[in-house]
Design a protein around this motif. Structure first.
Motif: not given
Length: 393
Positions: A140-162
């Motif tokens: 089982v692998v459960a990642p934190s979405l970008p900008g969530f939890g201990y994942s980094d916060k994107p500094a630019t636009t573009g991190w959408g669902i695709e």
């Protein structure tokens, strides 16, 4: 991990005592509004017409300040196994629970908003090492979405669902999982749909509680129950989706409150747990108070109220209307979820539905509301997916 390399590093969560003391101090100093002006103080959904009732919020705030133990949840995260890796210049956090079973299949779990990996921590052991030897087992692998939890916060636009879906394929490949099954709900369900549609060479099949149909379909031929589903979904998006419009249009503005005020963050998230669960009055009828606070505290300590809201800015209403999913799909529509698609509509996008379930109980957070059913349904759904995949030429 299959490939222990410098590409992924072990990670441990540890909030400082100063951060926890600051949280308690802010809770103690909170300025609260007067009680809501709604009719009917007795238990019932009417109490929530203006949002979280004052009495309920006060109770939870007091418990958060004096009774809740973050260290217990933090220890659980560390026991499962946490890692971070960099994908497309962004640090991604993930939980990784390997199965002891030789026949285990890689499984990717994706959460949504206002959820987090906290939705999965209590079910990962059973998915990886089920008590029933006949049930399928998963790495089982459960990642934190970008900008969530201990994942980094994107500094630019573009991190959408695709882009997130493509990053998840890279993540699984980095772990040695070139082919895998995937599950998700909320945003995680949309991302899982994209995984199945865009990456069939890597995705054996999917299980989702979100089956967004292509736009413009007619209700002709639907049953009365299916028509009711479409009406409820339409009502939700017309009258109860102000949170989504705010986060899609002005995530930075609401973000100041969510990062600066723990009471504001709690109310913003608790409102959704109350409205989207299969309950009559309070989300705590089905979800333990500690589970909700595990999730909210994770948002608070990682200061991710604003960054998590931006997934709406990046992705609201952006699922490709032409996307089709040809890999085997198992779909479960919980009765009190916020968006329910009739099977005839879902089949227009998901072309190989091998299992369809509409249980009698459960809402938007099934892993927390009905965890035993959720695990069994996921096991059986993915077993059907894998059986269908094995029969493909």
């Amino acid at each position: 991990m299959n490939r222990q390399t410098s590409e992924a590093q072990a990670f441990e969560a540890h909030a400082s005592d100063a951060d926890l003391d600051d949280l308690r101090a802010r809770l103690a100093a909170a300025r609260l509004p007067e009680a809501e002006t709604v009719h009917g103080a007795a238990p019932g959904p009417g109490r929530w017409e203006q949002g979280v009732p004052l009495a309920d919020l006060v109770d939870v705030v007091n418990y958060w300040r004096t009774g809740y133990n973050w260290r217990s949840f933090e220890n659980r995260l560390n026991q499962i196994g946490q890692f971070r890796t960099t994908i497309d210049d962004l640090g991604i956090h993930f939980l990784h629970r390997r199965s002891p079973r030789a026949d285990a299949v890689p499984l990717l779990l994706t959460h949504g908003w206002p959820g987090s990996v906290a939705e999965f921590t209590h079910v990962m052991d059973e998915l990886a090492d089920p008590k029933n030897a006949d049930a399928p087992a998963f790495h089982v692998v459960a990642p934190s979405l970008p900008g969530f939890g201990y994942s980094d916060k994107p500094a630019t636009t573009g991190w959408g669902i695709e882009k997130i879906a493509a990053a998840w394929v890279k993540l699984m490949g980095r772990l040695g999982y070139s082919r895998f099954v995937a599950h998700g709900g909320d945003w995680g369900g949309v991302i899982t749909t994209i995984l199945g549609g865009r990456f069939p060479e890597h995705v054996l099949g999917i299980h989702t509680t979100v089956a967004q149909a292509p736009p413009g379909l007619t209700t002709d031929g639907l049953t009365e129950a299916e028509r009711r589903w479409t009406e409820e979904t339409r009502d939700f998006w017309r009258h109860r989706a102000a949170y989504a419009k705010q986060q899609a249009a002005r995530p930075q503005t609401i973000g100041y409150s969510l990062v600066d005020s723990p009471v504001g963050l709690l109310a913003w998230i608790l409102d959704k747990f109350a409205e989207w669960t299969d309950t009559e009055d309070s989300p705590f009828e089905t979800i333990p108070r500690d589970s909700v606070l595990d999730n909210v505290t994770l948002y608070w300590l990682t200061r991710s109220g604003a960054s998590s809201a931006r997934i709406y800015y990046e992705s609201h209403n952006s699922l490709d209307p032409e996307l089709r999913v040809d890999v085997p799909s198992a779909i479960t529509m919980y009765p009190r979820d916020i968006e329910k698609s009739p099977r005839p509509w879902a089949q227009e996008r998901f072309r190989q539905i091998v299992r369809w379930r509409a249980p009698e109980a459960g809402g938007h957070f099934p892993s927390l509301e009905v965890p035993e059913y959720f695990v069994k349904d996921l096991q059986e759904g993915l077993a059907a997916v894998l059986a269908a995949d094995s029969s493909r030429p």
